[in-house]
Structure formats: structure tokens, C-alpha cells
Scaffold this motif. Structure first.
Motif, PDB file in Angstrom:
ATOM      1  N   ALA A  12       6.864  29.623  59.549  1.00 12.50           N
ATOM      2  CA  ALA A  12       7.274  29.062  60.834  1.00 12.50           C
ATOM      3  C   ALA A  12       6.293  27.987  61.290  1.00 12.50           C
ATOM      4  CB  ALA A  12       7.369  30.173  61.878  1.00 12.50           C
ATOM      5  N   GLY A  13       4.993  28.220  61.078  1.00 10.69           N
ATOM      6  CA  GLY A  13       3.995  27.222  61.456  1.00 10.69           C
ATOM      7  C   GLY A  13       4.161  25.929  60.698  1.00 10.69           C
ATOM      8  N   GLU A  57       3.182  40.449  65.358  1.00 13.15           N
ATOM      9  CA  GLU A  57       2.349  40.226  64.199  1.00 13.15           C
ATOM     10  C   GLU A  57       2.941  39.269  63.176  1.00 13.15           C
ATOM     11  OE1 GLU A  57       1.467  44.079  62.696  1.00 13.15           O
ATOM     12  OE2 GLU A  57       0.416  44.706  64.493  1.00 13.15           O
ATOM     13  N   SER A  58       4.207  38.959  63.279  1.00  9.07           N
ATOM     14  CA  SER A  58       4.812  38.116  62.259  1.00  9.07           C
ATOM     15  C   SER A  58       5.206  36.742  62.764  1.00  9.07           C
ATOM     16  CB  SER A  58       6.064  38.816  61.688  1.00  9.07           C
ATOM     17  OG  SER A  58       5.705  40.043  61.105  1.00  9.07           O
ATOM     18  N   LEU A 110      14.075  27.172  61.165  1.00 16.76           N
ATOM     19  CA  LEU A 110      13.368  28.280  61.800  1.00 16.76           C
ATOM     20  C   LEU A 110      14.301  29.468  62.024  1.00 16.76           C
ATOM     21  CD1 LEU A 110      11.246  26.452  64.526  1.00 16.76           C
ATOM     22  CD2 LEU A 110      10.338  27.796  62.630  1.00 16.76           C
ATOM     23  N   SER A 111      15.495  29.178  62.495  1.00 15.09           N
ATOM     24  CA  SER A 111      16.456  30.242  62.769  1.00 15.09           C
ATOM     25  C   SER A 111      16.840  30.985  61.495  1.00 15.09           C
ATOM     26  CB  SER A 111      17.697  29.651  63.438  1.00 15.09           C
ATOM     27  OG  SER A 111      18.617  30.652  63.771  1.00 15.09           O
ATOM     28  N   ARG A 112      17.068  30.242  60.418  1.00 16.94           N
ATOM     29  CA  ARG A 112      17.421  30.882  59.139  1.00 16.94           C
ATOM     30  C   ARG A 112      16.275  31.728  58.609  1.00 16.94           C
ATOM     31  NH1 ARG A 112      19.732  25.749  58.196  1.00 16.94           N
ATOM     32  NH2 ARG A 112      17.905  25.120  56.991  1.00 16.94           N
ATOM     33  N   ALA A 113      15.047  31.218  58.754  1.00 13.98           N
ATOM     34  CA  ALA A 113      13.880  31.956  58.260  1.00 13.98           C
ATOM     35  C   ALA A 113      13.736  33.287  58.994  1.00 13.98           C
ATOM     36  CB  ALA A 113      12.615  31.112  58.431  1.00 13.98           C
ATOM     37  N   TRP A 114      13.930  33.244  60.322  1.00  7.18           N
ATOM     38  CA  TRP A 114      13.797  34.471  61.082  1.00  7.18           C
ATOM     39  C   TRP A 114      14.930  35.444  60.764  1.00  7.18           C
ATOM     40  CZ3 TRP A 114      10.633  37.591  62.912  1.00  7.18           C
ATOM     41  CH2 TRP A 114      11.013  38.589  63.803  1.00  7.18           C
ATOM     42  N   SER A 115      16.139  34.950  60.645  1.00  2.00           N
ATOM     43  CA  SER A 115      17.278  35.819  60.336  1.00  2.00           C
ATOM     44  C   SER A 115      17.087  36.498  58.991  1.00  2.00           C
ATOM     45  CB  SER A 115      18.576  34.998  60.324  1.00  2.00           C
ATOM     46  OG  SER A 115      18.825  34.444  61.591  1.00  2.00           O
TER      47      SER A 115
END
Length: 567
Positions: free
Chosen positions: A358-359, A421-422, A402-407
Motif C-alpha cells: 500500500a505504501g 498492524e497491516s 489499493l482497493s484490489r490489494a486490500w480485498s
């Protein structure tokens, strides 16, 4: 602070000094009000007893700081002395939750190490931490009056520890051993964060401005130029000057965040690198290392733009050749930064850790925003932004990534506490670090392609949170108002087909219209925030400039109609 002022002569023939350090006022002599210790006291060998709450310094050089706070990454202590059971519980909450939230997507030496080191030795820092933790714990409930919702004593508990921290600083400043300047700076940063969390933006900005002035006394490199930040990291002694560098990094993040919002002068921003040293070639070993020079470039862009446009407004002589040369250097640095960033990402593939992933996406989004800002920094027309549609498109693509990575992480990673923590950028809450809100806001404000700007607004509403002074839900409402003004039809927040999620596909021609014509565009939009404690009772206004008939520009002010519950 204004220069020293004096009243009418007293009976002994000497004037009563109203301002200055405590030592000079007691001696009834004029003080130059240098910080942390005034030069008059230092030059005469006297102890400077400082200035009110913040104390001052002794007759030592301001860089004489606690060695214990200069040790690189000493272990984080497990216990805190002198705290009641309630205070210790609040401190534990800070250690387990608050500090991880405040650091955001990037590791933070200030929040994850330095604060804990200082709290072991300094009661002012300990109680400031407890106060901030109490406010954060209340904010965690996400209610409009969260502190009151936790009981009648919750706010009182927070204010008691806030006042305790101030009292310890006051008492220390009146003693022979004045508080370490770095302890004052750490406490000041905690106060800034606490005030922003509570929605007291004016108070928070006042603390921040004072901290910047004080921090300049510690900096090995300072600039008197209005177009360059004032101070930098100490790279020559980085291994033994951990505290200074952690302070520089934290203040740099907060000052550029506030300057981009329009409530802080860009020339007071902090830079993490000495501006007299050429930044190229870049060579990054980590995501956080790549972020620092990009923030510096954003500082430069803001300073260049504000200096150039201030000269236009005041009718001052402008050296266009020098301005264009500065712009070209910034753009060259941005190009070099992107090359180094691409090499870094290639070396890190695949990036498995969600926080790092994400960073890496966020700083790429900031690069796209910085490229637009640099390109239009010397422009006098809003039409200049139309040349950067590709950059705005890349920013929107970053949000989808970002949305795909989190999903995907929700499916693959059985993490019981991903929000802490993530690096969960989706969770609703407060962080002091900047994330996706500034580039989303900038895209919706400056990109006049209706589909793209609606996706940016949609991103703010999908992932509502606050980042320092930036409130995602509030700014989505601001942008609804701006879109309504420029496009001259019902705003996206109103119930109409054009307000549907653009990512799901729309059929309205107005959503896919090419752009907004020049005469309909507004500029210099400023969000005028209220300092009322209860967000549900706040009135927010925007100020802006709009072209009227015959090409004249008018300054307007308009109240923002809130369309969503504040989180």
C-alpha cells in the motif's frame, strides 16, 4: 512573536519589560526572544529561564540535548513510572493501538520508538501520551460525541492529563534545569496530534508553528530564503542523532500536509534533506527512504508556486527566467525520483507485506500529483490542468489498485487485527500521517473530466477517514459543492443518475462530458474550518474565486451542505 515591547518608566527609572524570556523580564532588560535560549542570556553567561509554557533553555548551545534521546532504536519500555491504574491502561492502549494507527502506512521512528524513549524519562511526555491515547480511544467509537459517549469523566480524564503535561513543562521551565529542547518538541508534536484529533485545527496549527520555530534551533542547516524550507535532517551524524532525524521526519510530514491544505505557510515547512545538496542521483533501499525526497520535492513545488503567485498579486517584479529554471530543476528531480522508484519496486518484487504494498502505491500516487503541481506551478489559468489528464487517470488507477490489494488480503490473510498492524487504509478512523485523501481531493478539485473527478469523490466516501487536518467525508461534501458550482447542475450528492458509482459504469452523457469550460471554473478554493468540538454542530464554508462577466474575478464564500454522517 512580536519584538519586545516596553511600558512607561517605573519609579526606579527603568521600564517594565512585557515580553521576552523570564530572565530578561526579571532583569527588566530588552530580550531578543531567540529560542530555546535568548542570545542576551547566553552571551552574558546567565541561565535563560524561557518563555511561559514551553520553558526555554540554559546557557548551553541549543544542540546540547539528552544523549539518551540520541541512541538509535533503544528498546521500547514495557512499564511507565508514576502513572495511576487508569493512566497506565490508557498508556497501554497507546502502545497497542494508537501508535500503530498514527504511523499510517509507513514506519515512523517518532511514533514507534522516540515517543516511548522520552516517556520513560519525562513526565510531560508520559501524560501527553495518556491524553492523546484517551482521545484516540474515544474517537475509536466513531460517534459524533465519542468522548462524552464513554462517560462523563472521559473528557475530564483526557484534559487532566493534558494539563498535567503542560504543568510539568511549566515547572521544569522555572527550575535551573530547563527541559531538554527535544522533550519540548516531542510533547509539542503530541499536542498538535491531539488537537487535530479533537478537531481544534487552529490550536493544533499554533502548536505546529511554534514547534517549527523551535526545531529550527536544532537544525544543522537552515535557509533564510522564503522559497526554501528552513531545516533538514542531520545526515552527517545520523547514527548518533536518531532523535533529531525522527523529529525532522515527523514535522516534515505534518507541515507539508498543512501547507497543502492551505492553512500553513510553505516557507515554514521542514525538509528531510539539505536543499543545498543536489539530490540526484537517487538510490532507494526502502519504501520509506523513497518517500522522504518526494516530500521534499512537494515542499519545493509549494514554495515555488506560492512565491510566484504572491509576486503577481502584489505587483512585484518577477524573474521569470529564474522561476522557469527552478521549475525545470524540480521536474528533472521528479523524473530522476521516478526512475529510482521503479528500480526499487523491481528489486522488491513481489511485495507481500500489505503495508509495504500500500505504501508503494501511495507514494506513486503522490508522484503523479507532484508532477501535476510542478507542471502548473507557474501557470495563471485553470485550463493548464487539462494537459495532465494522464496523471489524474494514474491517480485514480492507484486507488483501484489499493482497493484490489486490500480485498485480496481479506481473503488470503487471516489477520485478526488488520486495521492496526497491516496498514488497513480502508478503516474508519484518524491517523496523523497523510495517505490517499490529499491526492484524491486534488484530483477531484483540479481534474475537470467529470468521470474522473467523480471517481475521486467516490474514493473519499468509500474509505472515510481523517488524516491530520484532512477529513475525507467533509472534503467529499466540499467537492460536491465545487462540482455543482462548476458544472451548473444538481450536485453528485443529490439523488440523480449522475451520482452513481462511476466505477460501475454510467450511461449519463453528462458524466462522460469532456471537460468544464474556462468561464465556469473556480480557483483558489479554501476550506474554512470551524473549531467547534462537536463535528455535528460545525459549519464549514469555502472561499473561492469565480470569473464574472467581462472577465473580472470575484471572491465568493459559500456554506457547505453536509450530505453524509461524519465518521
Amino acid at each position: 512573536m512580536q519584538g519586545s515591547s516596553e511600558s512607561q518608566p517605573q519609579g526606579n527609572g527603568r521600564r517594565k519589560v512585557k515580553t521576552g524570556c523570564k530572565t530578561c523580564k526579571a532583569r527588566r532588560v530588552k530580550c531578543d526572544e531567540s529560542r530555546p535560549a535568548c542570545r542576551r542570556c547566553v552571551s552574558t553567561g546567565r541561565v535563560c529561564n524561557g518563555y511561559g509554557i514551553w520553558g526555554g533553555g540554559d546557557n548551553k548551545s541549543p544542540v546540547q540535548c539528552s544523549q539518551a534521546l540520541s541512541i538509535h532504536r533503544t528498546p521500547v519500555p514495557e512499564t511507565q513510572r508514576g502513572l495511576t491504574s487508569d493512566e497506565l491502561m490508557s498508556f497501554d492502549w497507546f502502545r497497542e493501538k494508537t501508535t500503530k494507527k498514527l504511523a499510517g502506512l509507513f514506519t515512523s521512528d517518532f511514533w514507534e520508538t522516540l515517543v516511548f524513549q522520552a516517556s520513560v524519562q519525562e513526565p510531560a511526555v508520559r501524560h501527553a501520551v495518556v491524553a492523546l491515547s484517551a482521545a484516540h480511544r474515544s474517537d475509536f467509537s466513531h460517534g459524533p460525541s465519542a468522548i462524552a459517549a464513554r462517560g462523563p469523566n472521559a473528557e475530564q480524564f483526557m484534559l487532566q492529563n493534558y494539563n498535567k503535561a503542560i504543568s510539568y513543562l511549566r515547572s521544569a521551565s522555572t527550575s535551573e534545569n530547563a527541559p531538554d529542547i527535544r522533550v519540548i518538541l516531542i510533547t509539542c508534536m503530541i499536542f498538535v496530534t491531539l488537537e487535530y484529533l479533537r478537531g481544534h485545527y487552529t490550536s493544533g496549527s499554533s502548536h505546529l508553528q511554534y514547534g517549527i520555530q523551535l526545531l529550527s534551533e536544532l537544525s544543522p542547516h537552515r535557509s533564510d530564503s522564503k522559497t526554501l524550507p528552513q531545516m533538514s535532517r542531520n545526515h552527517t551524524t545520523q547514527a548518533t542523532d536518531f532523535a533529531h532525524n525522527a523529529l525532522i521526519d515527523s514535522y516534515a510530514q505534518l507541515t507539508i500536509q498543512s501547507a497543502m491544505f492551505g492553512i500553513f505557510p510553505s516557507h515554514m515547512c521542514v525538509t528531510t534533506h539539505d536543499q543545498r545538496i543536489c539530490a540526484q542521483p537517487y538510490n532507494f533501499k526502502s519504501i520509506i527512504e523513497a518517500r522522504q525526497p518526494l516530500d521534499d520535492l512537494l515542499h519545493k513545488v509549494k514554495c515555488l508556486k506560492e512565491d510566484f503567485h504572491a509576486a503577481i498579486e502584489t505587483g512585484s517584479t518577477i524573474d521569470h527566467t529564474a522561476a522557469l529554471a527552478t521549475q525545470a530543476f524540480i521536474q528533472q528531480d521528479l523524473f530522476a525520483w521516478r526512475q529510482a522508484y521503479d528500480r526499487l519496486v523491481a528489486s522488491l518484487q513481489p511485495i507481500i507485506n500489505l503495508r509495504d504494498l500500500a505504501g508503494s502505491i501511495i507514494i506513486r500516487v503522490y508522484y503523479e500529483m507532484a508532477s501535476v503541481m510542478a507542471g502548473v506551478s507557474l501557470s495563471e489559468t485553470e485550463m493548464a490542468f487539462d494537459a495532465y489528464t494522464d496523471n489524474f487517470t494514474a491517480i485514480i488507477a492507484g486507488f483501484h489498485e489499493l482497493s484490489r490489494a486490500w480485498s485480496l488480503s481479506n481473503v488470503q490473510t487471516p489477520d485478526p487485527k488488520p486495521d492496526m498492524e497491516s496498514g488497513n487504509f480502508h478503516d474508519r478512523g484518524f491517523t496523523i500521517e497523510s495517505g490517499y485523501i490529499p491526492p484524491a481531493y486534488y484530483t477531484a478539485m483540479k481534474c475537470r473530466i467529470p468521470q474522473l473527478r467523480r471517481q475521486a469523490i467516490h474514493a473519499l466516501r468509500l474509505m472515510p477517514r481523517r488524516e491530520g487536518i484532512w477529513n475525507g467525508i467533509l472534503l467529499a461534501d466540499v467537492l460536491d459543492e465545487v462540482v455543482g458550482i462548476e458544472e451548473g447542475r444538481p450536485r453528485p450528492g443529490d439523488p440523480n443518475p449522475a451520482s452513481r458509482d462511476p466505477a460501475s459504469g454510467g450511461t449519463e452523457n453528462q458524466v462522460f462530458m469532456t471537460s468544464v469550460n474556462e468561464s465556469s471554473r473556480i480557483s483558489d478554493v479554501k476550506v474554512l474550518l470551524s473549531d467547534t468540538t462537536d463535528e455535528t454542530q460545525r459549519d464549514t464554508y469555502i472561499g473561492y474565486k469565480k470569473m464574472m462577466l467581462h472577465g473580472n474575478w470575484a471572491t465568493c464564500k459559500q456554506k457547505i451542505e453536509r450530505r453524509a454522517a461524519v465518521t
